[in-house]
Design an enzyme around this catalytic site. Sequence first.
Site, PDB file in Angstrom:
ATOM      1  N   ASP A   1       0.889  -1.170   0.000  1.00  0.00           N
ATOM      2  CA  ASP A   1       0.000   0.000   0.000  1.00  0.00           C
ATOM      3  C   ASP A   1       0.923   1.215   0.000  1.00  0.00           C
ATOM      4  OD1 ASP A   1      -1.562   2.175   0.613  1.00  0.00           O
ATOM      5  OD2 ASP A   1      -2.590   1.254   2.309  1.00  0.00           O
ATOM      6  N   VAL A   2       0.951   1.926  -1.107  1.00  0.00           N
ATOM      7  CA  VAL A   2       1.935   3.012  -1.248  1.00  0.00           C
ATOM      8  C   VAL A   2       1.722   4.135  -0.232  1.00  0.00           C
ATOM      9  CG1 VAL A   2       2.438   2.566  -3.688  1.00  0.00           C
ATOM     10  CG2 VAL A   2       0.602   4.176  -3.082  1.00  0.00           C
TER      11      VAL A   2
ATOM     12  N   SER B   1      -3.582  14.133 -14.291  1.00  0.00           N
ATOM     13  CA  SER B   1      -4.825  13.889 -15.030  1.00  0.00           C
ATOM     14  C   SER B   1      -5.336  15.217 -15.575  1.00  0.00           C
ATOM     15  CB  SER B   1      -5.872  13.297 -14.082  1.00  0.00           C
ATOM     16  OG  SER B   1      -7.164  13.344 -14.656  1.00  0.00           O
TER      17      SER B   1
ATOM     18  N   TYR C   1      -9.992  14.369  -6.083  1.00  0.00           N
ATOM     19  CA  TYR C   1      -9.098  13.835  -7.122  1.00  0.00           C
ATOM     20  C   TYR C   1      -8.407  14.959  -7.901  1.00  0.00           C
ATOM     21  CZ  TYR C   1      -7.965  10.787 -11.192  1.00  0.00           C
ATOM     22  OH  TYR C   1      -7.346  10.093 -12.204  1.00  0.00           O
TER      23      TYR C   1
ATOM     24  N   ALA D   1      -5.730  16.449  -5.795  1.00  0.00           N
ATOM     25  CA  ALA D   1      -4.568  15.555  -5.715  1.00  0.00           C
ATOM     26  C   ALA D   1      -3.759  15.594  -7.014  1.00  0.00           C
ATOM     27  CB  ALA D   1      -5.021  14.123  -5.421  1.00  0.00           C
ATOM     28  N   LYS D   2      -4.461  15.575  -8.154  1.00  0.00           N
ATOM     29  CA  LYS D   2      -3.753  15.540  -9.438  1.00  0.00           C
ATOM     30  C   LYS D   2      -3.081  16.880  -9.751  1.00  0.00           C
ATOM     31  CE  LYS D   2      -4.449  11.281 -10.764  1.00  0.00           C
ATOM     32  NZ  LYS D   2      -3.328  10.318 -10.520  1.00  0.00           N
TER      33      LYS D   2
END
Length: 259
Positions: A69-70, A148, A160, A163-164
């Site tokens: 799990d990174v 993304s 998201y 985060a991207k």
Amino acid sequence: MTEQPQPTDQPTRTAIVTGAARGIGAAIARRFAQDGYAVAVLDLDESACAATVDAITADGGRALAVGVDVSDEAAANAAVERVAAELGAPTILVNNAGIIRDNMLFKMTVDDWDAVMGVHLRGSFLMTRAAQKYMTEAKWGRIINLSSTSALGNRGQANYSAAKAGLQGFTKTLAIELGKFGVTANAIAPGFIATDMTRATAERMGITFDQFLEGAAKEIPVQRVGLPEDIAATASFLARDEAGFVSGQVIYVAGGPTD
Ligand code: NAI
């Protein structure tokens, strides 16, 4: 007169690709093996990496499955150490592992927010921090982060897209800090790519995957959706020696312009 690249007899390079059990990560891992690298195939569940590893070894390549799990600090460190011990010092890292927890902001839970930040941002930070030592020691390295087009803003993806977009700033800072060690850092920002991730989005929208793909293709200038191999080809270029002057960039791979 232009100089031709000279063949080198350097040892096989080792690449780590996270989230490589399927989708874009699996395509990058396979492409890297074709490019001659030993490839560490990392994903949450080690057994889920078998298909990617088997495809690489069947083609005569070298690959290692590692469950991690990174977003877990100890696990990320241990995974990188294991790769170094069993496959060779990793000097190429692709931070590709990702999840979505889409919801409109007013319905988004703290868990939805933290989970997405944990995998994309914390995970990329932990993996990069663990791997950079092998790159700076080798005076050569390649870091490729998956951003993304959602970084530009996307309804239902406050977590998201943040985060991207964060990964883009992370990438540029890595390029600045690590450039003097021969390490480049770049981000690939895919548009619509047909994978299990986009399949899940179609399910959530209550339409078939084919309908979703067809609708998406109409909006894309090249009139098709992207394939994992489109992203793998871009990663392949960024990992090469000849890409050494490309650093701190965000390459949108979306079948058309993004703004
Ligand atoms: P996918 O959902 O098919 O594959 C993601 C992989 O990451 C899975 O195998 C999953 O098990 C793994 N993973 C998730 N959390 C993990 C963790 N904590 N530790 C280790 N592995 C973990 O996704 P896909 O479509 O292949 O996406 C790959 C990357 O590309 C992601 O970062 C995604 O955000 C990004 N991306 C995808 C796009 C698309 O249209 N499919 C568009 C833009 C970016």
